[in-house]
Design an enzyme around this catalytic site. Sequence first.
Site, short mmCIF file in Angstrom:
data_model
loop_
_atom_site.label_atom_id
_atom_site.label_comp_id
_atom_site.label_asym_id
_atom_site.label_seq_id
_atom_site.Cartn_x
_atom_site.Cartn_y
_atom_site.Cartn_z
N ASP A 1 4.67 0.63 12.07
CA ASP A 1 3.48 -0.09 11.61
C ASP A 1 3.39 -1.51 12.15
OD1 ASP A 1 2.51 2.02 10.21
OD2 ASP A 1 2.95 1.25 8.21
N ILE B 1 8.11 6.93 16.75
CA ILE B 1 7.76 7.69 15.55
C ILE B 1 6.52 8.57 15.78
CG2 ILE B 1 7.22 7.55 13.06
CD1 ILE B 1 9.98 6.38 13.70
N ARG C 1 -4.52 10.06 3.97
CA ARG C 1 -3.29 10.79 4.27
C ARG C 1 -2.41 10.91 3.01
NH1 ARG C 1 -0.46 13.65 7.63
NH2 ARG C 1 1.73 13.37 7.23
N CYS D 1 -5.18 7.96 9.26
CA CYS D 1 -5.27 7.30 10.57
C CYS D 1 -5.10 8.28 11.71
CB CYS D 1 -4.14 6.28 10.69
SG CYS D 1 -4.63 4.60 10.40
N ARG E 1 -8.57 -0.47 4.76
CA ARG E 1 -7.72 0.55 4.14
C ARG E 1 -6.35 -0.01 3.78
NH1 ARG E 1 -6.17 4.22 7.88
NH2 ARG E 1 -4.91 4.84 6.14
N LYS F 1 0.84 -1.21 0.00
CA LYS F 1 0.00 0.00 0.00
C LYS F 1 0.87 1.25 0.00
CE LYS F 1 -1.75 1.61 4.08
NZ LYS F 1 -1.41 3.01 4.29
N ASN F 2 1.91 1.24 0.84
CA ASN F 2 2.70 2.47 1.01
C ASN F 2 3.60 2.78 -0.18
OD1 ASN F 2 1.45 2.84 3.43
ND2 ASN F 2 3.12 2.07 4.68
N ARG G 1 0.72 14.22 12.88
CA ARG G 1 1.16 14.01 11.50
C ARG G 1 1.30 15.30 10.68
NH1 ARG G 1 -1.05 8.24 9.52
NH2 ARG G 1 1.07 8.09 8.73
N PRO G 2 2.24 16.13 11.07
CA PRO G 2 2.44 17.40 10.36
C PRO G 2 2.97 17.19 8.94
CG PRO G 2 4.19 17.06 11.97
CD PRO G 2 3.22 15.93 12.15
N ILE G 3 2.92 18.22 8.12
CA ILE G 3 3.45 18.12 6.75
C ILE G 3 4.47 19.23 6.48
CG2 ILE G 3 1.52 16.90 5.63
CD1 ILE G 3 0.65 19.80 4.73
N ASP G 4 4.97 19.83 7.57
CA ASP G 4 5.91 20.95 7.41
C ASP G 4 7.14 20.58 6.60
OD1 ASP G 4 6.34 19.31 9.76
OD2 ASP G 4 8.00 20.64 10.28
N LEU G 5 7.61 19.34 6.72
CA LEU G 5 8.84 18.96 6.01
C LEU G 5 8.60 18.82 4.51
CD1 LEU G 5 10.13 16.37 8.65
CD2 LEU G 5 10.88 18.74 8.36
C1 UD1 Z 1 5.33 6.66 8.82
C2 UD1 Z 1 6.44 5.64 8.88
C3 UD1 Z 1 6.22 4.69 7.77
C4 UD1 Z 1 4.80 4.10 7.89
C5 UD1 Z 1 3.74 5.21 7.95
C6 UD1 Z 1 2.33 4.73 8.21
C7 UD1 Z 1 8.71 6.08 9.67
C8 UD1 Z 1 9.92 6.93 9.53
N1 UD1 Z 1 7.72 6.34 8.83
O1 UD1 Z 1 5.42 7.28 7.55
O2 UD1 Z 1 7.21 3.69 7.78
O3 UD1 Z 1 4.53 3.26 6.85
O4 UD1 Z 1 4.09 6.08 9.00
O5 UD1 Z 1 2.11 4.36 9.51
O6 UD1 Z 1 8.66 5.18 10.48
N2 UD1 Z 1 6.99 14.47 10.36
C9 UD1 Z 1 7.08 15.82 10.58
N3 UD1 Z 1 6.82 16.66 9.53
C10 UD1 Z 1 6.51 16.20 8.28
C11 UD1 Z 1 6.44 14.82 8.08
C12 UD1 Z 1 6.67 13.97 9.13
O7 UD1 Z 1 7.37 16.26 11.69
O8 UD1 Z 1 6.31 17.01 7.38
C13 UD1 Z 1 7.24 13.54 11.48
C14 UD1 Z 1 6.02 12.67 11.78
O9 UD1 Z 1 5.13 13.27 12.66
C15 UD1 Z 1 6.65 11.43 12.36
C16 UD1 Z 1 7.98 11.33 11.60
O10 UD1 Z 1 8.25 12.64 11.10
O11 UD1 Z 1 6.93 11.60 13.72
C17 UD1 Z 1 7.96 10.34 10.45
O12 UD1 Z 1 7.00 10.79 9.53
P1 UD1 Z 1 6.80 10.14 8.11
O13 UD1 Z 1 7.84 9.08 7.89
O14 UD1 Z 1 6.66 11.17 7.08
O15 UD1 Z 1 5.43 9.54 8.32
P2 UD1 Z 1 4.73 8.68 7.30
O16 UD1 Z 1 5.05 9.01 5.90
O17 UD1 Z 1 3.33 8.74 7.74
#
Ligand code: UD1
Length: 417
Positions: free
Chosen positions: A306, A328, A92, A116, A398, A22-23, A121-125
Amino acid sequence: MNKLYIEGNKNLNGNVRISGSKNAALPILFMTILTEEKIKISNIPQLTDITIAIELLKSLGAKIKYRKKLLCIDTSSIKNFSPPYDLTKKIRASIWMLAPLLIRFGQAKISLPGGCKIGSRPIDLHIKGLIQLGAKIVLEKNYISASIRKPLVGKHIYIKKISVGATITIMSAAALAQGTTIIENAAQEPEIIDIAKFLNTLGANIIGAGSNKIFIKGVIKLTGGKHQIIPDRIETGTFLIAAAVSQGYITCCHTEPKNLKKVLIKLSESGAKIKTGKDWIQLDMRGKKPKSINVSTSPYPGIPTDMQPQFTLLNSISQSKGVITENIFENRFIYVSELIKMGAQIKIKNNSIICKGVTNLYSQNVFSNDLRGSATLVLAGCIARGITIVNNIYHFKRGYELFSEKLNKLGANIKYI
Ligand code: UD1
């Protein structure tokens, strides 16, 4: 049909065919927007999140045929760069439309994504990465508006926190930027490798995916092509835990053992006998109860977040005490209260789950709140004494293709009610 009736006390044994990831599939679907040529993608899992992604692409104007896990897509007819709010909110993964729409149309407007309930789950990065490449981004009233006046320009980007999501966004934007982008502190997940392979098939020039430094030399255009999605390592891990907690043996076929190295080490520590081949993994508990293990989640190649709920279930019915630490997400323990209702002896301390193994779990009416937590409750139902009802099962739909059907083939008795 939003509930499952699960007869407990089962040993789960046999072979299970693992579906596509899925991912990997979700971002790849959205990256098809980067080219106007036709693309074929195979091994796409049939999941609710995938259905929503397909609806989103269709709502933008893409032409799609999807049959038997093979998807043929032509995005040349897309004219719209603002996907509908209602669909975007549902998953997401919709954030991964932002960069492809921006590159294709010079502008994009999407609502903040859903998904979920496992943390803020921010998107700032994602946003910071796009700004560094030259995009202008405005955030207002739950919408992200992005625009570019001239082509994006490659940059040296250090992502301050390892993020799968942000690495994907930056990779997709940089593929067609001018010059070279270097992503440092990149996520190293197998899904990142699969995405880079997909983009390279279309003519991108990406080197280093799977390491913490990715080099992307921008190209002028991406073409059409064919790609096969990698097997789902989290589905694989979930079925291996199904064998471990039910004292059974399960062979996962059509999977990639190399992507689960740390998970397999932990399962061996718990007493499981594990064999692997080129594309299969067999776990045999030889009728024994697992031993408790200590697990700490981290970005790949560490133990995936996960898999955290499934390992908690394993410790819940193991011999002695085990600690699971979540590093995480800050809110990924919602399912724990449901396991406690079933008789598990669990305490939460900060970001750790401390389990004292019990002999049996007992039937209950439980509620799932997130994808991996819901799969864990289904497995708990399979081994508990009595009949368990799991509510809100749309969560596992999902992310797990034919989950109850696959479990039934392994000896479970699960019905939709
Ligand atoms: C994460 C998991 C991924 C899993 C998915 C679904 C990690 C590194 N990633 O991916 O393996 O399949 O969840 O459960 O284990 N973050 C920020 N700002 C951002 C993006 C992320 O602060 O813009 C933080 C998140 O809050 C989190 C960490 O960075 O604490 C990892 O985020 P990210 O890997 O992007 O999350 P997913 O893509 O959801």
